[in-house]
Enzyme design. Structure first.
Site, mmCIF file in Angstrom:
data_model
loop_
_atom_site.group_PDB
_atom_site.id
_atom_site.type_symbol
_atom_site.label_atom_id
_atom_site.label_comp_id
_atom_site.label_asym_id
_atom_site.label_seq_id
_atom_site.Cartn_x
_atom_site.Cartn_y
_atom_site.Cartn_z
ATOM 1 N N PRO A 195 13.425 5.811 4.552
ATOM 2 C CG PRO A 195 14.463 6.187 2.485
ATOM 3 C CD PRO A 195 14.304 6.771 3.854
ATOM 4 N N GLY A 207 10.745 3.090 9.628
ATOM 5 C CA GLY A 207 9.340 3.507 9.750
ATOM 6 C C GLY A 207 8.897 3.238 11.183
ATOM 7 C CB SER A 208 7.532 0.172 12.808
ATOM 8 O OG SER A 208 6.445 0.018 11.931
ATOM 9 C CG ASP A 261 2.574 10.030 23.737
ATOM 10 O OD1 ASP A 261 2.488 8.961 23.130
ATOM 11 O OD2 ASP A 261 3.203 10.169 24.818
ATOM 12 C CD GLN A 301 -34.487 -7.398 11.701
ATOM 13 O OE1 GLN A 301 -34.500 -8.556 11.278
ATOM 14 N NE2 GLN A 301 -34.949 -7.078 12.889
ATOM 15 C CD GLN A 326 -21.630 -5.439 1.111
ATOM 16 O OE1 GLN A 326 -20.526 -5.146 0.699
ATOM 17 N NE2 GLN A 326 -22.329 -6.454 0.633
ATOM 18 C CD GLU A 364 0.514 11.416 13.065
ATOM 19 O OE1 GLU A 364 0.366 11.519 14.278
ATOM 20 O OE2 GLU A 364 0.445 12.363 12.267
HETATM 21 C C1 LIG Z 1 0.337 8.830 3.423
HETATM 22 C C2 LIG Z 1 1.412 8.773 4.459
HETATM 23 C C3 LIG Z 1 1.821 9.956 5.097
HETATM 24 C C4 LIG Z 1 2.847 9.915 6.039
HETATM 25 N N1 LIG Z 1 3.256 11.083 6.630
HETATM 26 C C5 LIG Z 1 4.346 11.075 7.432
HETATM 27 C C6 LIG Z 1 4.888 12.290 7.946
HETATM 28 O O1 LIG Z 1 4.349 13.378 7.716
HETATM 29 N N2 LIG Z 1 6.023 12.229 8.694
HETATM 30 C C7 LIG Z 1 6.656 11.054 8.983
HETATM 31 O O2 LIG Z 1 7.686 11.083 9.653
HETATM 32 N N3 LIG Z 1 6.147 9.870 8.526
HETATM 33 C C8 LIG Z 1 5.035 9.868 7.751
HETATM 34 N N4 LIG Z 1 4.530 8.674 7.262
HETATM 35 C C9 LIG Z 1 5.236 7.436 7.561
HETATM 36 C C10 LIG Z 1 4.475 6.493 8.487
HETATM 37 O O3 LIG Z 1 4.480 6.987 9.796
HETATM 38 C C11 LIG Z 1 5.085 5.108 8.337
HETATM 39 O O4 LIG Z 1 4.698 4.628 7.065
HETATM 40 C C12 LIG Z 1 4.631 4.145 9.429
HETATM 41 O O5 LIG Z 1 5.185 4.496 10.672
HETATM 42 C C13 LIG Z 1 5.032 2.700 9.117
HETATM 43 O O6 LIG Z 1 6.363 2.606 8.726
HETATM 44 P P1 LIG Z 1 6.743 1.803 7.386
HETATM 45 O O7 LIG Z 1 5.859 2.314 6.309
HETATM 46 O O8 LIG Z 1 8.199 1.899 7.191
HETATM 47 O O9 LIG Z 1 6.318 0.312 7.680
HETATM 48 P P2 LIG Z 1 7.206 -0.793 8.434
HETATM 49 O O10 LIG Z 1 7.736 -0.256 9.707
HETATM 50 O O11 LIG Z 1 8.179 -1.372 7.459
HETATM 51 O O12 LIG Z 1 6.107 -1.882 8.782
HETATM 52 C C14 LIG Z 1 5.680 -2.879 7.859
HETATM 53 C C15 LIG Z 1 4.718 -3.817 8.597
HETATM 54 O O13 LIG Z 1 5.393 -4.474 9.667
HETATM 55 C C16 LIG Z 1 4.717 -4.240 10.896
HETATM 56 N N5 LIG Z 1 5.709 -4.180 11.961
HETATM 57 C C17 LIG Z 1 6.866 -3.446 11.999
HETATM 58 N N6 LIG Z 1 7.507 -3.652 13.151
HETATM 59 C C18 LIG Z 1 6.754 -4.506 13.885
HETATM 60 C C19 LIG Z 1 6.877 -5.114 15.169
HETATM 61 N N7 LIG Z 1 7.908 -4.842 15.979
HETATM 62 N N8 LIG Z 1 5.914 -5.971 15.582
HETATM 63 C C20 LIG Z 1 4.848 -6.233 14.783
HETATM 64 N N9 LIG Z 1 4.668 -5.703 13.552
HETATM 65 C C21 LIG Z 1 5.612 -4.849 13.109
HETATM 66 C C22 LIG Z 1 3.973 -2.929 10.695
HETATM 67 O O14 LIG Z 1 2.878 -2.809 11.578
HETATM 68 C C23 LIG Z 1 3.548 -3.069 9.242
HETATM 69 O O15 LIG Z 1 2.385 -3.853 9.171
HETATM 70 C C24 LIG Z 1 3.461 8.687 6.365
HETATM 71 C C25 LIG Z 1 3.025 7.495 5.753
HETATM 72 C C26 LIG Z 1 2.021 7.535 4.812
HETATM 73 C C27 LIG Z 1 1.568 6.244 4.163
#
Ligand SMILES: Cc1cc2nc3c(=O)[nH]c(=O)nc-3n(C[C@H](O)[C@H](O)[C@H](O)COP(=O)(O)OP(=O)(O)OC[C@H]3O[C@@H](n4cnc5c(N)ncnc54)[C@H](O)[C@@H]3O)c2cc1C
Length: 382
Positions: free
Chosen positions: A127, A130-131, A239, A278, A336, A363
């Site tokens: 939760p 993510g990133s 990767d 076209q 579209q 990913e």
């Molecule tokens: C349908 C689905 C399936 C998934 N399956 C898996 C799975 O099997 N296993 C698993 O481990 N994960 C899984 N995920 C998780 C997925 O990898 C994460 O949602 C993703 O890495 C983004 O993390 P977050 O959702 O917490 O977004 P956040 O990290 O909160 O990002 C929110 C926004 O901020 C931006 N951001 C964050 N940090 C930076 C930065 N340093 N610079 C610029 N922009 C930034 C992001 O690009 C994004 O636009 C899944 C997600 C989805 C939606």
């Protein structure tokens, strides 16, 4: 187009393609409406030997390549993005065991994976992480020869259907990402369960869940690789799996282009098929060009992985980034071409547009891919 595929690669592609035309395309509307993972389809795919692709021969696999896996994912996604991602994510933990597992782990899990009897999940995201995967909070505390895992994994593909999950947890929080370890957690282990099933925008035939670890005791022999190597293992697997997401995006886009071409030839306005206007021709030409460009990049990234090239990080991020941005654009354009009908569920292009969106997110979001590419560019330039 000649992609310099070998006879074996062509064969794999055709096998998947025929299956998709015969079974998945006729079923995809129903799969979409049911919002459920189609176990029967996975069983059929197992009968077709699709799950043997990434498993070495000595464990019941076909010892195929990342390119063959990508060709398969591309074809599946041409039919249905949800099935394609369920399959693609299954390959992450599989790859983990192949690349980092010890002999006992390989013998224990790989034959079942090859037979399609063991489905896998990959649990990295949380939760609050993510990133920033280095920020995970799931803990693994040593207790005798076991580890006790506590935490929540978020948005896990195949979560509720997986027989095993590759879970990244922190064995030494003070060391940050250097204190992370990868564990194989088996379904049925007390304290391990799938939580909430997410209600998503697209890829509805794939299930996405929380994975809950609550005092979950995992034997020490289930550590994948070594203690403290979990973060590096996760990055190494990403990767490779990002190439699969690129292939998935590519397949969705090809499917949308195929539908748009077919429709343009039959829909008439101003007394002639819209394909003779076209503006439609130019849109289709751009769509086709972008699909081809993405295909070359995805195949090149897969070949790089297969040649054991060390510099995989940049090209796999490029393939995922380019193919997913392309898929979003191409699917929007396909809607579209269909005009108002494209907005309706009677035609598959609106589903393809929804399915494409997530390829820009999971990913590693495309913002993160750009950061990865830029970092590598500066590193490479000395
Ligand atoms: C349908 C689905 C399936 C998934 N399956 C898996 C799975 O099997 N296993 C698993 O481990 N994960 C899984 N995920 C998780 C997925 O990898 C994460 O949602 C993703 O890495 C983004 O993390 P977050 O959702 O917490 O977004 P956040 O990290 O909160 O990002 C929110 C926004 O901020 C931006 N951001 C964050 N940090 C930076 C930065 N340093 N610079 C610029 N922009 C930034 C992001 O690009 C994004 O636009 C899944 C997600 C989805 C939606």
């Amino acid at each position: 187009m000649n992609y310099f595929l070998s006879e074996q690669e062509e064969m794999v592609k055709n096998l998947f393609s025929e299956y998709v035309d015969k079974r998945i395309i006729p079923l995809r509307k129903e799969l979409e409406e049911k919002h459920e993972f189609p176990r029967e389809i996975f069983r059929e795919m197992a009968q077709q030997d699709f799950f043997r692709i990434m498993v070495p021969e000595e464990y019941g696999g076909l010892n195929d390549s990342q390119l063959q896996l990508s060709l398969g994912i591309e074809q599946l996604a041409r039919g249905d993005g949800g099935i394609a991602v369920s399959f693609a994510v299954d390959a992450i933990a599989t790859n983990g065991i192949v690349l980092y597992g010890n002999e006992e782990q390989k013998k224990k899990y790989l034959p079942g994976i090859a037979d399609g009897k063991i489905i896998t999940a990959f649990g990295l995201s949380e939760p609050g992480a993510g990133s920033d995967a280095a920020a995970i909070k799931t803990k693994a505390v040593k207790k005798g020869n076991k580890y006790v895992l506590d935490g929540v994994k978020q948005f896990i593909t195949n979560g509720e259907i997986a027989d095993i999950a590759l879970v990244i947890a922190s064995t030494d929080p003070e060391k940050g990402y250097k204190g992370q370890t990868a564990f194989i957690v088996e379904k049925g282990t007390p304290g391990f369960s799938a939580g909430k099933r997410e209600d998503k925008m697209g890829i509805l035939s794939s299930v996405t869940n929380e994975l809950l670890l609550d005092g979950c005791e995992v034997p020490g022999e289930n550590i994948l690789g070594q203690v403290g190597r979990g973060f590096y293992i996760a990055l190494g697997l990403l990767d490779r799996s990002r190439i699969g997401i690129g292939a998935k995006a590519l397949g969705i886009a090809q499917g949308a282009l195929d539908e748009a071409l077919k429709y343009a030839k039959t829909r008439e306005q101003f007394g002639k098929p819209i394909s003779s206007h076209q503006a439609i021709q130019l849109m289709l030409a751009d769509m086709a060009t972008q699909v081809e460009a993405a295909r070359l990049l995805v195949y090149q990234a897969a070949r790089t992985a297969d040649s054991q090239e060390k510099k995989l990080t940049k090209i796999s991020a490029m393939a995922k980034l380019f193919a997913s941005d392309m898929a979003m654009k191409v699917t929007v354009d396909a809607v579209q071409v269909f005009g108002g009908y494209g907005y309706m569920k009677d035609y598959p292009v609106e589903k393809m547009m929804r399915d494409a969106k997530v390829t820009q997110i999971y990913e590693g979001t495309n913002q993160i891919q750009r950061m990865v590419i830029a970092r590598q560019l500066f590193k490479d330039s000395g």
